[in-house]
Design a protein around this motif. Structure first.
Motif, PDB file in Angstrom:
ATOM      1  N   LEU A 128       0.845  -1.192   0.000  1.00 18.29           N
ATOM      2  CA  LEU A 128       0.000   0.000   0.000  1.00 18.29           C
ATOM      3  C   LEU A 128       0.880   1.241   0.000  1.00 18.29           C
ATOM      4  O   LEU A 128       1.959   1.237   0.582  1.00 18.29           O
ATOM      5  CB  LEU A 128      -0.888   0.016   1.253  1.00 18.29           C
ATOM      6  N   PRO A 129       0.426   2.302  -0.614  1.00 17.73           N
ATOM      7  CA  PRO A 129       1.211   3.547  -0.627  1.00 17.73           C
ATOM      8  C   PRO A 129       1.070   4.283   0.701  1.00 17.73           C
ATOM      9  O   PRO A 129       0.373   5.288   0.807  1.00 17.73           O
ATOM     10  CB  PRO A 129       0.593   4.330  -1.794  1.00 17.73           C
ATOM     11  N   THR A 130       1.746   3.797   1.723  1.00 18.45           N
ATOM     12  CA  THR A 130       1.574   4.343   3.071  1.00 18.45           C
ATOM     13  C   THR A 130       2.006   5.808   3.172  1.00 18.45           C
ATOM     14  O   THR A 130       1.363   6.594   3.869  1.00 18.45           O
ATOM     15  CB  THR A 130       2.362   3.498   4.090  1.00 18.45           C
ATOM     16  N   GLN A 131       3.059   6.190   2.464  1.00 13.81           N
ATOM     17  CA  GLN A 131       3.502   7.583   2.507  1.00 13.81           C
ATOM     18  C   GLN A 131       2.474   8.491   1.851  1.00 13.81           C
ATOM     19  O   GLN A 131       2.180   9.581   2.351  1.00 13.81           O
ATOM     20  CB  GLN A 131       4.850   7.739   1.814  1.00 13.81           C
ATOM     21  N   ALA A 132       1.912   8.047   0.730  1.00 13.66           N
ATOM     22  CA  ALA A 132       0.909   8.856   0.040  1.00 13.66           C
ATOM     23  C   ALA A 132      -0.351   8.984   0.885  1.00 13.66           C
ATOM     24  O   ALA A 132      -0.958  10.056   0.959  1.00 13.66           O
ATOM     25  CB  ALA A 132       0.578   8.238  -1.314  1.00 13.66           C
ATOM     26  N   ILE A 133      -0.753   7.906   1.540  1.00 11.06           N
ATOM     27  CA  ILE A 133      -1.939   7.944   2.399  1.00 11.06           C
ATOM     28  C   ILE A 133      -1.715   8.926   3.547  1.00 11.06           C
ATOM     29  O   ILE A 133      -2.590   9.735   3.866  1.00 11.06           O
ATOM     30  CB  ILE A 133      -2.272   6.534   2.919  1.00 11.06           C
ATOM     31  N   ALA A 134      -0.539   8.872   4.153  1.00 10.89           N
ATOM     32  CA  ALA A 134      -0.227   9.801   5.243  1.00 10.89           C
ATOM     33  C   ALA A 134      -0.229  11.243   4.738  1.00 10.89           C
ATOM     34  O   ALA A 134      -0.716  12.148   5.426  1.00 10.89           O
ATOM     35  CB  ALA A 134       1.122   9.456   5.860  1.00 10.89           C
ATOM     36  N   GLY A 135       0.286  11.454   3.533  1.00 18.49           N
ATOM     37  CA  GLY A 135       0.287  12.801   2.952  1.00 18.49           C
ATOM     38  C   GLY A 135      -1.113  13.323   2.709  1.00 18.49           C
ATOM     39  O   GLY A 135      -1.423  14.486   2.992  1.00 18.49           O
ATOM     40  N   VAL A 136      -1.994  12.467   2.190  1.00 18.58           N
ATOM     41  CA  VAL A 136      -3.376  12.877   1.945  1.00 18.58           C
ATOM     42  C   VAL A 136      -4.070  13.183   3.263  1.00 18.58           C
ATOM     43  O   VAL A 136      -4.806  14.167   3.384  1.00 18.58           O
ATOM     44  CB  VAL A 136      -4.139  11.786   1.160  1.00 18.58           C
ATOM     45  N   GLN A 137      -3.845  12.348   4.279  1.00 19.99           N
ATOM     46  CA  GLN A 137      -4.462  12.601   5.587  1.00 19.99           C
ATOM     47  C   GLN A 137      -3.991  13.935   6.160  1.00 19.99           C
ATOM     48  O   GLN A 137      -4.787  14.692   6.736  1.00 19.99           O
ATOM     49  CB  GLN A 137      -4.146  11.457   6.541  1.00 19.99           C
ATOM     50  N   ALA A 138      -2.716  14.248   5.993  1.00 22.85           N
ATOM     51  CA  ALA A 138      -2.196  15.529   6.475  1.00 22.85           C
ATOM     52  C   ALA A 138      -2.815  16.685   5.691  1.00 22.85           C
ATOM     53  O   ALA A 138      -3.161  17.728   6.270  1.00 22.85           O
ATOM     54  CB  ALA A 138      -0.669  15.559   6.361  1.00 22.85           C
ATOM     55  N   ASP A 139      -2.980  16.495   4.378  1.00 25.01           N
ATOM     56  CA  ASP A 139      -3.586  17.541   3.548  1.00 25.01           C
ATOM     57  C   ASP A 139      -5.038  17.787   3.960  1.00 25.01           C
ATOM     58  O   ASP A 139      -5.487  18.930   4.052  1.00 25.01           O
ATOM     59  CB  ASP A 139      -3.522  17.154   2.072  1.00 25.01           C
ATOM     60  N   VAL A 140      -5.784  16.709   4.194  1.00 22.47           N
ATOM     61  CA  VAL A 140      -7.180  16.844   4.613  1.00 22.47           C
ATOM     62  C   VAL A 140      -7.262  17.576   5.948  1.00 22.47           C
ATOM     63  O   VAL A 140      -8.102  18.455   6.144  1.00 22.47           O
ATOM     64  CB  VAL A 140      -7.855  15.453   4.682  1.00 22.47           C
ATOM     65  N   ALA A 141      -6.369  17.222   6.872  1.00 22.57           N
ATOM     66  CA  ALA A 141      -6.364  17.888   8.171  1.00 22.57           C
ATOM     67  C   ALA A 141      -6.058  19.375   8.023  1.00 22.57           C
ATOM     68  O   ALA A 141      -6.685  20.214   8.683  1.00 22.57           O
ATOM     69  CB  ALA A 141      -5.342  17.229   9.098  1.00 22.57           C
ATOM     70  N   THR A 142      -5.130  19.724   7.133  1.00 26.20           N
ATOM     71  CA  THR A 142      -4.788  21.122   6.901  1.00 26.20           C
ATOM     72  C   THR A 142      -5.960  21.887   6.318  1.00 26.20           C
ATOM     73  O   THR A 142      -6.255  23.000   6.724  1.00 26.20           O
ATOM     74  CB  THR A 142      -3.559  21.220   5.978  1.00 26.20           C
ATOM     75  N   VAL A 143      -6.648  21.278   5.338  1.00 25.07           N
ATOM     76  CA  VAL A 143      -7.801  21.932   4.718  1.00 25.07           C
ATOM     77  C   VAL A 143      -8.908  22.122   5.743  1.00 25.07           C
ATOM     78  O   VAL A 143      -9.522  23.186   5.831  1.00 25.07           O
ATOM     79  CB  VAL A 143      -8.300  21.128   3.502  1.00 25.07           C
ATOM     80  N   GLN A 145      -8.572  22.413   8.946  1.00 26.34           N
ATOM     81  CA  GLN A 145      -8.153  23.475   9.875  1.00 26.34           C
ATOM     82  C   GLN A 145      -8.327  24.837   9.242  1.00 26.34           C
ATOM     83  O   GLN A 145      -8.772  25.777   9.873  1.00 26.34           O
ATOM     84  CB  GLN A 145      -6.689  23.259  10.278  1.00 26.34           C
ATOM     85  N   GLY A 146      -8.003  24.937   7.953  1.00 23.45           N
ATOM     86  CA  GLY A 146      -8.163  26.216   7.245  1.00 23.45           C
ATOM     87  C   GLY A 146      -9.618  26.622   7.108  1.00 23.45           C
ATOM     88  O   GLY A 146      -9.954  27.799   7.164  1.00 23.45           O
ATOM     89  N   LEU A 147     -10.500  25.653   6.898  1.00 28.70           N
ATOM     90  CA  LEU A 147     -11.915  25.958   6.735  1.00 28.70           C
ATOM     91  C   LEU A 147     -12.564  26.351   8.064  1.00 28.70           C
ATOM     92  O   LEU A 147     -13.567  27.059   8.079  1.00 28.70           O
ATOM     93  CB  LEU A 147     -12.648  24.767   6.140  1.00 28.70           C
TER      94      LEU A 147
END
Length: 149
Positions: A128-143, A145-147
């Motif tokens: 599984l692309p574990t690094q990509a999944i972690a990156g997407v989760q971080a991006d979602v959390a950032t969005v 937080q911004g919203l």
């Protein structure tokens, strides 16, 4: 070197993208920026996931090949052991001892190949692309937080 020209380029259309200051940008401009940034983010995350899965698949293939090599080497070791037993019983001469030594060496090689193959398969699992999944989760959390601001 020539100085940059301020005349329009007549060879084709060019697109200059000016990013407005978020404090002075209209809602439409901000939504446009958000859409562009999200699509760019999704494309980059998809590329990362593809690269990660490809890398893990290569490791998995190499590990499987080493396991196959270990199995084949063990098969030859059994064949040599059988030859040693036949020579030992048929001749009762030192020829069987040589065959026994060869068999032991083949089993050692098989063991080393199996250990290296196991290590490669363990590094590639899970595929599984574990690094990509972690990156997407971080991006979602950032969005999120911004919203919430």
């Amino acid at each position: 070197m020539t100085a940059p020209s301020h005349e329009p380029d007549t060879r084709g259309a060019t697109r200059v993208q000016v990013t407005p200051d978020p404090a002075n940008a209209s809602t439409g401009e901000l939504i446009g920026q958000l859409t562009e940034q999200l699509s760019s983010l999704v494309r980059n995350e998809a590329r990362l996931a593809q690269a990660e899965v490809t890398q893990k698949a290569k490791k998995l293939g190499a590990g499987a090949g080493l396991f196959g090599g270990a199995g084949l080497t063990a098969f030859f070791g059994v064949a040599v052991l059988l030859s040693a037993a036949v020579l030992g019983l048929a001749e009762l001469m030192p020829g069987w001892l040589a065959a026994l030594i060869v068999a032991v060496v083949l089993f050692v090689v098989a063991g080393v190949l199996a250990l290296v193959g196991k290590k490669d398969v363990a590094q590639a699992s899970p595929p599984l692309p574990t690094q990509a999944i972690a990156g997407v989760q971080a991006d979602v959390a950032t969005v999120k937080q911004g919203l919430s601001r």
